[in-house]
Enzyme design. Structure first.
Site, short mmCIF file in Angstrom:
data_model
loop_
_atom_site.label_atom_id
_atom_site.label_comp_id
_atom_site.label_asym_id
_atom_site.label_seq_id
_atom_site.Cartn_x
_atom_site.Cartn_y
_atom_site.Cartn_z
N HIS A 181 -7.34 -0.53 2.86
CA HIS A 181 -6.77 -0.95 1.58
C HIS A 181 -7.11 0.19 0.62
O HIS A 181 -8.26 0.61 0.53
CB HIS A 181 -7.38 -2.28 1.14
N HIS B 128 0.80 -1.22 0.00
CA HIS B 128 0.00 0.00 0.00
C HIS B 128 0.84 1.28 0.00
O HIS B 128 0.54 2.20 0.75
CB HIS B 128 -0.94 0.01 1.22
C1 LIG Z 1 -0.20 -7.42 -4.68
C2 LIG Z 1 -1.09 -6.26 -4.36
C3 LIG Z 1 -2.28 -6.47 -3.68
C4 LIG Z 1 -3.13 -5.40 -3.39
N1 LIG Z 1 -4.35 -5.63 -2.82
C5 LIG Z 1 -5.21 -4.58 -2.64
C6 LIG Z 1 -6.52 -4.78 -2.15
O1 LIG Z 1 -6.97 -5.88 -1.91
N2 LIG Z 1 -7.33 -3.71 -1.96
C7 LIG Z 1 -6.90 -2.45 -2.20
O2 LIG Z 1 -7.64 -1.51 -1.95
N3 LIG Z 1 -5.66 -2.22 -2.67
C8 LIG Z 1 -4.82 -3.27 -2.90
N4 LIG Z 1 -3.58 -3.04 -3.41
C9 LIG Z 1 -3.15 -1.64 -3.61
C10 LIG Z 1 -3.79 -1.03 -4.84
O3 LIG Z 1 -3.68 -1.90 -5.92
C11 LIG Z 1 -3.07 0.30 -5.13
O4 LIG Z 1 -3.13 1.14 -4.01
C12 LIG Z 1 -3.66 1.04 -6.32
O5 LIG Z 1 -3.73 0.23 -7.46
C13 LIG Z 1 -2.80 2.26 -6.61
O6 LIG Z 1 -3.25 2.89 -7.78
P1 LIG Z 1 -2.24 3.80 -8.61
O7 LIG Z 1 -3.00 4.31 -9.76
O8 LIG Z 1 -1.60 4.74 -7.68
O9 LIG Z 1 -1.07 2.83 -9.08
P2 LIG Z 1 -1.08 1.47 -9.90
O10 LIG Z 1 -2.42 0.83 -9.82
O11 LIG Z 1 0.10 0.69 -9.43
O12 LIG Z 1 -0.88 1.92 -11.41
C14 LIG Z 1 0.29 2.50 -11.91
C15 LIG Z 1 0.42 2.11 -13.37
O13 LIG Z 1 1.39 2.93 -14.00
C16 LIG Z 1 2.18 2.15 -14.85
N5 LIG Z 1 3.44 2.86 -15.03
C17 LIG Z 1 4.40 3.08 -14.10
N6 LIG Z 1 5.39 3.81 -14.63
C18 LIG Z 1 5.06 4.08 -15.91
C19 LIG Z 1 5.68 4.80 -16.94
N7 LIG Z 1 6.85 5.42 -16.75
N8 LIG Z 1 5.06 4.87 -18.15
C20 LIG Z 1 3.86 4.25 -18.35
N9 LIG Z 1 3.23 3.55 -17.38
C21 LIG Z 1 3.82 3.47 -16.17
C22 LIG Z 1 2.29 0.83 -14.13
O14 LIG Z 1 2.68 -0.22 -14.99
C23 LIG Z 1 0.87 0.68 -13.59
O15 LIG Z 1 0.02 0.07 -14.54
C24 LIG Z 1 -2.72 -4.09 -3.74
C25 LIG Z 1 -1.53 -3.89 -4.42
C26 LIG Z 1 -0.72 -4.95 -4.75
C27 LIG Z 1 0.55 -4.70 -5.52
#
Ligand SMILES: Cc1cc2nc3c(=O)[nH]c(=O)nc-3n(C[C@H](O)[C@H](O)[C@H](O)COP(=O)(O)OP(=O)(O)OC[C@H]3O[C@@H](n4cnc5c(N)ncnc54)[C@H](O)[C@@H]3O)c2cc1C
Ligand SMILES: *[C@@H]1O[C@H](CO)[C@@H](O)[C@H](O)[C@H]1NC(C)=O
Ligand SMILES: *[C@@H]1O[C@H](CO)[C@@H](O)[C@H](O)[C@H]1NC(C)=O
Ligand SMILES: *[C@@H]1O[C@H](CO)[C@@H](O)[C@H](O)[C@H]1NC(C)=O
Ligand SMILES: *[C@@H]1O[C@H](CO)[C@@H](O)[C@H](O)[C@H]1NC(C)=O
Length: 610
Positions: free
Chosen positions: A588, A544
């Protein structure tokens, strides 16, 4: 360990059709030379904001994702119980620095790589084979603290009510059981993009966990709906699952928008740099994006006519900002990067939740479901067949049917030396998760026979802070990730208190005759000192990470973003992802990110004249 098998099994289950036509796999294929908005990253933040902006038919949106098409990737994978682990083609495979709070261990730091980002790997549907999928709005105190530190009442719990409902579609659980008393339907949305449901298969532990809240109601109150604003108590888990299938930012937001001609999605391509395209009244404008498919491939540049939106997640967003000259000048100059906006807060303030899972042997004649799946391939194969034919059975479940959020007593000794880091009385200090089977994230192999129960203890209002810093000037290198897990007196105190609290819960009458004894090194951890040593040896992360580009008030020089998520000291640039939260929510966080992105889309629409 058991967890390892999840992505592989998921792949098998979702072995899917051909890639969608609107996805571009190489920059040379892009049909347009200009876009109004370029969004970087397709996770909970980027997938949501890009799809919402594409609702405006007169503007063009480009979404760039480093990873691949999850349909295609999954289809190439093989089923069950692959001996190896979280590191799949959908994972960035990061590792942390040696964590002082974890006995100097470096741990795997999974982040989703592919359409849907971490919501794709966080949302597969098999107990021991997938991750959590938990749907939490966080507490009213979490959001009200965001409103307070940003000076923007639009981030308050009350102001966001319409967004909590807007993203949700509450649907029946896969087994269609009567959910009376397990959720408060009236507080949920019914027509949003993200399917939400209660667990769709009963477990032998259900009546024991719920029974224990009745046995010990003062210490462990039953909470009918943790998404009411008050998270405290123990209750049924709501999941981002519908019809027995996961919902991710890809399935919920991106995929349904792919038919729009004003929405282009470029996969297998990394944004490598944000390019300053000039200045406006002395303020640098960042409307250019450089991107490439690999370190050696051709670099492309496109300008957004309106905005660039960075949604690369809490690890990659600060790295990209720094590589683009937005960050601490001392750090940037070490790598020969010219500082354009000197801001020491970029990549600072990393927060995360430490996770510990402890196992017990249990006395049951009914096979404990999760153990049977990992121990008996015939049984698992039957379940896969059942899932494929009807999307029912154990494989529709997340890893636990109940969990809870609890607070240390206000008289707790730690508060004589430490200020309470939590947002307020509706936020937990720690989380307990109750799993019907042996699950370890610390590399402990599940026994091949026997029935088990796992107690997860997570510190959810940590006071530790970490950093994301550069390792090199290459965007294709991982950054240096130091989440500082269990690095404060408060955090280790709370982890030990959480274990003891979980033990008291499992001592409730409802569990008698079921819980037999702790297994492994947990069995020898009796005193507080022993529990601390055990926790440091086996804790990992709940995955997280947040707050590495946090929002603060417009007048504040602390932080990286203004309350409207624009990057301080720039024009044309916003961050919409988990980096933006000033504090990690005691929850979460995927749903909080969806909600942040839903509001971000409206903030952009309200000011864009488009
Ligand atoms: C194993 C795991 C289990 C989890 N379980 C839960 C859960 O049960 N419930 C919950 O609420 N949360 C859970 N989480 C946390 C949740 O998934 C994240 O908090 C949430 O997805 C964050 O969203 P975000 O948009 O910040 O980042 P992310 O969802 O990580 O998205 C970032 C995206 O940007 C892309 N990216 C990165 N750098 C670049 C670049 N330079 N150019 C192009 N693309 C790029 C990545 O490939 C990715 O697709 C979990 C996370 C993980 C890893
Ligand atoms: C992560 O590791 C797996 C297994 O080695 C590999 O297939 C995958 O490509 C790696 N991910 C990235 C982003 O390199
Ligand atoms: C992007 O904008 C900059 C500054 O206006 C300009 O020099 C550059 O040529 C533009 N690039 C593209 C690909 O349009
Ligand atoms: C494994 O599962 C199959 C199918 O459910 C069942 O018939 C068999 O008895 C199980 N084997 C063991 C050792 O429990
Ligand atoms: C195991 O469960 C059975 C049936 O519920 C019970 O009779 C027995 O006493 C239990 N064994 C232990 C060691 O608690």
């Amino acid at each position: 360990m058991v967890l390892s098998s999840r992505p592989a099994l998921l792949s098998f289950l979702l072995a899917a059709g051909p890639a969608l036509a609107a996805l571009y796999t190489d920059p040379s294929q892009l049909p347009k030379k200009t876009y109004d908005y370029i969004v970087i990253g397709s996770g909970a933040g980027g997938g949501t904001v890009a799809a919402r902006l594409s609702e405006l038919s007169n503007i063009n949106v480009l979404l760039i994702e480093a990873g691949g098409n999850v349909d295609g990737v999954l289809g190439t994978e093989i089923p069950f119980f692959a001996p190896n682990q979280i590191g799949t083609a959908l994972d960035w495979n990061f590792t942390t620095t040696a964590q002082a709070g974890l006995d100097g261990r470096s741990i795997l730091y999974s982040r989703g790589f592919g359409l849907g980002g971490s919501t794709s790997i966080s949302e597969s549907h098999h107990p021991p084979f997938s991750d959590f999928m938990v749907h939490n709005r966080a507490s009213q105190d979490d959001w009200n603290r965001f409103a307070k530190v940003t000076g923007d009442s639009g981030w308050s719990w009350n102001s966001l009510q319409s967004y909590f409902k807007k993203m949700e579609k509450l649907v029946a659980p896969a087994d269609n059981h009567n959910t009376q008393g397990e959720i408060t339907p009236s507080i949920h949305g019914t027509s949003g993009p993200v399917d939400v449901s209660l667990p769709g298969f009963p477990l032998v532990t259900d009546s024991k966990v719920i029974g224990a809240t009745a046995d010990l109601p003062t210490q462990f109150p039953f909470n009918q709906d943790m998404n009411s604003g008050n998270t405290i108590g123990i209750g049924w888990v709501q999941f981002t699952i519908g019809g027995g299938q996961r919902a991710s930012s890809y399935t919920s937001y991106i995929k349904p928008a792919l038919s729009r001609t004003n929405f282009d999605v470029l996969i297998n391509t990394q944004a490598t740099k944000l390019i300053s395209t000039g200045t406006q009244s002395g303020t640098p404008v960042f409307r250019g994006v450089q991107f490439a498919t690999s370190a050696t491939a051709t670099k492309y540049v496109l300008n957004a006519t309106r905005e660039v939106i960075v949604s690369a997640g809490a690890v990659k967003t600060p790295q990209l900002l720094k590589l683009s000259g937005i960050g601490p000048s001392a750090e940037l100059s070490k790598y020969g990067i010219t500082t354009i906006v000197n801001n020491a807060n970029v990549g600072a303030n990393l927060q995360d939740h430490p996770l510990l899972s402890s196992q017990y042997s249990v006395n049951t004649t009914a096979q404990a479901t999760f153990d049977a799946i990992s121990q008996n391939a015939t049984f698992a194969g039957d379940l896969v067949a059942q899932w494929e034919s009807s999307h029912t059975g154990e494989l529709v479940l997340g890893p636990a049917n109940q969990l809870g959020w609890l607070r240390l007593p206000s008289t707790s000794s730690i508060f004589t030396t430490t200020t309470d880091p939590s947002a307020g009385p509706t936020s937990g200090h720690y989380e307990l998760i109750f799993t019907d089977g042996f699950v370890s994230f610390a590399g402990i192999t599940a026994p091949s026979t026997g029935n088990f129960f796992s107690l997860f203890t997570n510190v959810v209002s940590p006071s530790s802070r970490g950093t994301v810093t550069l390792k090199s000037s290459s965007p294709f290198d991982s950054p240096v990730i130091d989440p500082g897990l269990l690095n404060s007196d408060f955090d280790i105190f709370t982890m030990v208190a959480a274990i003891k609290s979980g033990q008291q819960f499992l001592a409730a009458k409802s569990f008698s005759g079921f819980i037999l004894e702790p297994v492994g090194e947990y069995a020898n951890a009796i005193t507080d000192a022993q529990l601390e040593a055990y926790a440091r040896k086996f804790s990992t992360t709940v995955w997280h990470p947040t707050s590495t580009a946090s929002m603060t008030s417009t007048s504040s020089s602390a932080g990286v973003l203004n309350p409207d998520l624009t990057v301080k000291g720039t024009i044309g640039l916003r961050v919409v992802d988990a980096s933006a939260f000033p504090f990690v929510p005691a929850a979460h966080p995927q749903t909080a990110v969806y909600v942040l992105a839903e509001r971000a889309a409206d903030l952009i629409k309200a000011t864009c004249n488009c």
